[in-house]
Structure formats: structure tokens, C-alpha cells
Write a protein that holds these residues in place. Sequence first.
Motif, PDB file in Angstrom:
ATOM      1  N   PRO A  72       0.826  -1.203   0.000  1.00 40.45           N
ATOM      2  CA  PRO A  72       0.000   0.000   0.000  1.00 40.45           C
ATOM      3  C   PRO A  72       0.863   1.257   0.000  1.00 40.45           C
ATOM      4  N   ARG A 101       0.085   8.564  -2.889  1.00 40.99           N
ATOM      5  CA  ARG A 101      -1.229   8.485  -3.534  1.00 40.99           C
ATOM      6  C   ARG A 101      -1.613   9.831  -4.137  1.00 40.99           C
ATOM      7  N   TYR A 152      -5.942  -3.415 -14.260  1.00 44.68           N
ATOM      8  CA  TYR A 152      -4.618  -2.955 -13.862  1.00 44.68           C
ATOM      9  C   TYR A 152      -3.492  -3.740 -14.553  1.00 44.68           C
ATOM     10  N   ARG A 195      -1.334   1.195 -11.770  1.00 46.70           N
ATOM     11  CA  ARG A 195      -1.084   1.096 -10.328  1.00 46.70           C
ATOM     12  C   ARG A 195      -2.271   1.596  -9.518  1.00 46.70           C
ATOM     13  N   ARG A 237      -5.086  -0.830  -9.695  1.00 44.88           N
ATOM     14  CA  ARG A 237      -4.860  -1.987  -8.829  1.00 44.88           C
ATOM     15  C   ARG A 237      -5.309  -1.682  -7.400  1.00 44.88           C
ATOM     16  N   GLU A 238      -4.977  -0.510  -6.892  1.00 43.51           N
ATOM     17  CA  GLU A 238      -5.381  -0.131  -5.536  1.00 43.51           C
ATOM     18  C   GLU A 238      -6.899  -0.073  -5.427  1.00 43.51           C
ATOM     19  N   TRP A 239      -7.536   0.552  -6.418  1.00 40.99           N
ATOM     20  CA  TRP A 239      -8.999   0.659  -6.384  1.00 40.99           C
ATOM     21  C   TRP A 239      -9.664  -0.704  -6.558  1.00 40.99           C
ATOM     22  N   ASP A 298      -8.428  -3.608  -5.629  1.00 43.52           N
ATOM     23  CA  ASP A 298      -8.271  -4.316  -4.361  1.00 43.52           C
ATOM     24  C   ASP A 298      -9.348  -3.891  -3.365  1.00 43.52           C
TER      25      ASP A 298
END
Length: 263
Positions: free
Chosen positions: A9, A15, A175, A186, A189-191, A193
Motif C-alpha cells: 500500500p 497516492r 490494472y 497502479r 490496482r489499488e482501487w 483491491d
Amino acid sequence: MTTPAPVRPPGRVQRLLRRPVAVAEAVIAQRTVHLAPEPPGARSGVITPDGCTLPSPGTEGALRLEAVGDSLVAGSGVDSQGQALTPRIARLLAAGTGEDVAWSTHARLGSTMRRVRYRFLPEVDQADVLLVCAGSNDLLARRSLAEWEEDLEAVLDDAAGRARHVVVCSAGQLYRSPVLMRTLRRVLREWTDAQTEASAAICARRRVPYVDVAHCDLAEGFWAQDGFHPSAAGYEMAASMVTEPMLSALGATRTGSPLRQDH
């Protein structure tokens, strides 16, 4: 096959720095990425246990499979609806249950879960199995996690009265799309997850099977020519994953056995 590596993270500052770059890359993608259209062909049909196709009117006594969602359900990336996700699932269900399966698709390219909620789900009635598959466009539209949770909860509330069994499928692996740029991938991928984790929790509370195709190995040749949607091999991979909980819910196995004791 390759498995997505775990993502560490990012910190808050990282971010914040990524966001404008990702937005710029998304604008570039909108101008340069040419998405595969929805393929032509019938969006309903009947498939027998031996894989034969019957005319749609011959649905009496068949197991009813309905699917609602976005371009993954609409079949973007393949040449015809017959190669898309829903009929592939129908073939596997027919072989696994030993019954004819009447299938129907309700989907459009670009659809969010909200559109599923208000447009496509009302078209479903008295299904034996209902597949709900959306999420990628919610991510691309930067809809909040709270909005996503609200719509998914509402869809599952409504779906409970429209189908005997409901299965939810996650968003895909945008992603990892080869046509998107690095920072955008990238952030996606965070969103992804976060959306997947929230969706799994909602489905677990309701005891609705949830299929995570966002973090699985990808089949060889997974991507279609547009580099954004699945190819025929990609849809076959997803169909196999989605069919497993459906057969389990129906009390059948892939070897085939009569099952609908309550009909």
C-alpha cells in the motif's frame, strides 16, 4: 500463467502524487484505446448437455441462467455472442447438471453497477441462476466505494426475489491491461483491491458466492486484440471459475446428475 504480485500500500503523499498522473493517463487512454464492440448474435438460447444449441422457444423445463452486467457479460473482445461468457457458462452448466440450460444476457459496454441495478436487473424474472458481473466501469468512472457498496447491496436485495441462486463476479484485471499506462494501472490496482474486498464482505454476509477474477492467474492468450477485454480463451477461463459455485449451489457435479428437486 502469471499471478499478480502483492501490492504494498502506498503512503498518503504517494497516492496524492499519483492521482493527477493517473487522470492524465486515463484521458490519453480514452483518446487512443480502441475498445472492441459488443459482438453480434443472439443474446439468448438453449444448450443441451451434449452441447447442442436449440431454438430459444424450446425452453420449457430447462434450467434458466440469466446474466446481467457490463462488457464482460456483453462479450466485447470476441467475434460473436456464441463465444461470449454467458453461453460458455450455459454449456458448462448443461454438461454438469445433465439438463438443458436456457440462457439470456442483459448487458452493455460501459455499464456500471448502478445501470445493472436500474436497467438490466428488472429484465430478469424467475431465474434458476443469476450472474451479476460489473465493477470495471465503476472504477474507471471513479465512483466512490460507498456508491459501489450501496448499488451492490441494492442489486443483491432485488436479485434475491428474482433468482433461486445468485453468483457475483468481480471486476476484471484492468490494472494488467497492456494498453494502459503504468501509473494508471497502479492506481487501478489499488482501487480494484478495495472494491474486491468490499464486495467479498458484502457477499459473505449474505452467503452469496463471490468469484474473484481480479486476482487470479490469467490463461495464456487472455487478452483480446484491443488489449482491454478478454479473448475467447479469457472468457473460457472466467466461465470455468464462475460455473463452479453455480454447480455447487445447484447441488450438481460436472459428471452430471438430475437435480431440481424443488421444481
